[in-house]
Design a protein around this motif. Structure first.
Motif, short mmCIF file in Angstrom:
data_model
loop_
_atom_site.label_atom_id
_atom_site.label_comp_id
_atom_site.label_asym_id
_atom_site.label_seq_id
_atom_site.Cartn_x
_atom_site.Cartn_y
_atom_site.Cartn_z
N GLN A 40 0.85 -1.26 0.00
CA GLN A 40 -0.10 0.04 -0.12
C GLN A 40 0.95 1.18 0.09
N GLN A 41 0.35 2.34 -0.49
CA GLN A 41 0.91 3.59 -0.44
C GLN A 41 1.27 4.06 1.17
N GLY A 42 2.34 4.57 1.47
CA GLY A 42 2.54 4.80 2.89
C GLY A 42 3.44 3.59 3.49
N GLU A 43 3.75 2.44 2.75
CA GLU A 43 4.16 1.36 3.44
C GLU A 43 5.49 1.18 2.94
N TRP A 44 6.54 0.72 3.64
CA TRP A 44 7.75 0.43 3.23
C TRP A 44 7.95 -0.97 2.61
N VAL A 45 8.60 -1.01 1.51
CA VAL A 45 8.66 -2.27 0.68
C VAL A 45 10.22 -2.48 0.55
N SER A 46 10.63 -3.63 1.33
CA SER A 46 12.01 -4.06 1.28
C SER A 46 12.36 -4.92 -0.18
N LEU A 47 13.15 -4.27 -1.02
CA LEU A 47 13.61 -5.17 -2.19
C LEU A 47 14.33 -6.36 -2.06
N GLY A 48 15.26 -6.29 -0.96
CA GLY A 48 15.72 -7.53 -0.59
C GLY A 48 16.13 -8.54 -1.60
N GLY A 49 17.01 -7.67 -2.82
CA GLY A 49 17.81 -8.15 -4.12
C GLY A 49 16.70 -8.52 -5.12
N ALA A 50 15.45 -8.19 -4.96
CA ALA A 50 14.54 -8.33 -6.11
C ALA A 50 14.92 -7.31 -7.16
N PHE A 51 14.89 -7.59 -8.30
CA PHE A 51 15.37 -6.53 -9.33
C PHE A 51 14.33 -6.33 -10.48
N GLN A 52 14.68 -5.65 -11.58
CA GLN A 52 13.98 -5.42 -12.66
C GLN A 52 14.38 -6.17 -13.79
N VAL A 53 15.52 -6.03 -14.17
CA VAL A 53 16.04 -6.73 -15.45
C VAL A 53 17.37 -7.63 -15.23
N ASP A 54 18.01 -7.35 -14.01
CA ASP A 54 19.28 -8.01 -14.12
C ASP A 54 19.73 -7.85 -12.48
N SER A 55 19.95 -9.30 -11.92
CA SER A 55 20.16 -9.46 -10.57
C SER A 55 21.34 -8.76 -9.96
N GLY A 56 22.35 -8.31 -10.88
CA GLY A 56 23.38 -7.34 -10.59
C GLY A 56 23.06 -6.06 -10.32
#
Length: 207
Positions: A40-56
């Protein structure tokens, strides 16, 4: 003889088509599904290594929070968030029309201990609830707003470990012509912040 050859040809084609259909079915049923997570808007989202195109991209330690989103014109966004006029070359006010064509997304970014990673902002698309098109960070268009408000940032953003930063990201409809003259009429969106190994989406509502 000719009829026999035609029959054999039809049989061979049928076998090929059946093999293709079986292969498609196998792929669809055996490929791992990508889990989708909504925040939800206003909620912290931890990416934790999740990526868009490249895990790098290396997003470990990065978290995102959408503070708010507002609709504005090209000139209003530049007046509010643009750097000093001498830093970049600007066109006269009114050049891009008066359409409320920009979604000003206020995004808070936190970095807890990552000295090497970055966020691929250009891939963080904003999808209207109706889902049949999307908005992108205004980077590629002539007169694009992002380079005028974040000089040197490019399409990737990184911040120092142990810090937070608030970015105002200008979203416009995907396209290279007429985007600054097209009104945004949607009010509910989802911000795609990662594609793999989890698809993370933040619900966004214009204020």
């Amino acid at each position: 003889m000719r009829r026999a050859n035609v029959a054999l040809g039809i049989l061979g084609l049928s076998i090929v088509l059946a093999a293709i259909a079986l292969r498609i079915h196998w792929v669809n049923t055996n490929l791992p599904e990508i889990p989708v997570e909504y925040y939800q808007q206003g909620e912290w989202v931890s990416l934790g290594g999740a990526f868009q195109v490249d895990s790098g991209e290396g997003t470990d330690g990065y978290s995102l929070l959408v503070e708010k989103a507002e609709l504005t014109t090209y000139d209003e966004f530049l007046q509010e968030h643009g750097v000093e006029e001498g830093t970049v070359q600007r066109q006269p006010e009114g050049t891009h029309g008066s359409a409320r064509c920009v979604v000003d997304l206020e995004l808070r970014i936190r970095n807890e201990g990552n000295a090497d990673g970055s966020l691929d902002v250009f891939q963080m698309i904003l999808v209207p609830e109706r889902g049949n098109e999307y908005l992108i960070c205004d980077v590629m268009n002539q007169g694009a707003l992002w380079p005028q408000t974040q000089p040197g940032a490019g399409m990737q953003v990184s911040i120092r470990p142990g810090t937070e930063y608030v970015a105002h990201i200008p979203y416009v409809f995907n396209g290279l012509e007429g985007v600054y003259f097209r009104e945004v009429t949607d009010t509910d969106f989802s911000l795609l912040v990662s594609r793999m190994p989890e698809r993370k989406m933040i619900r966004v509502q214009l204020s």
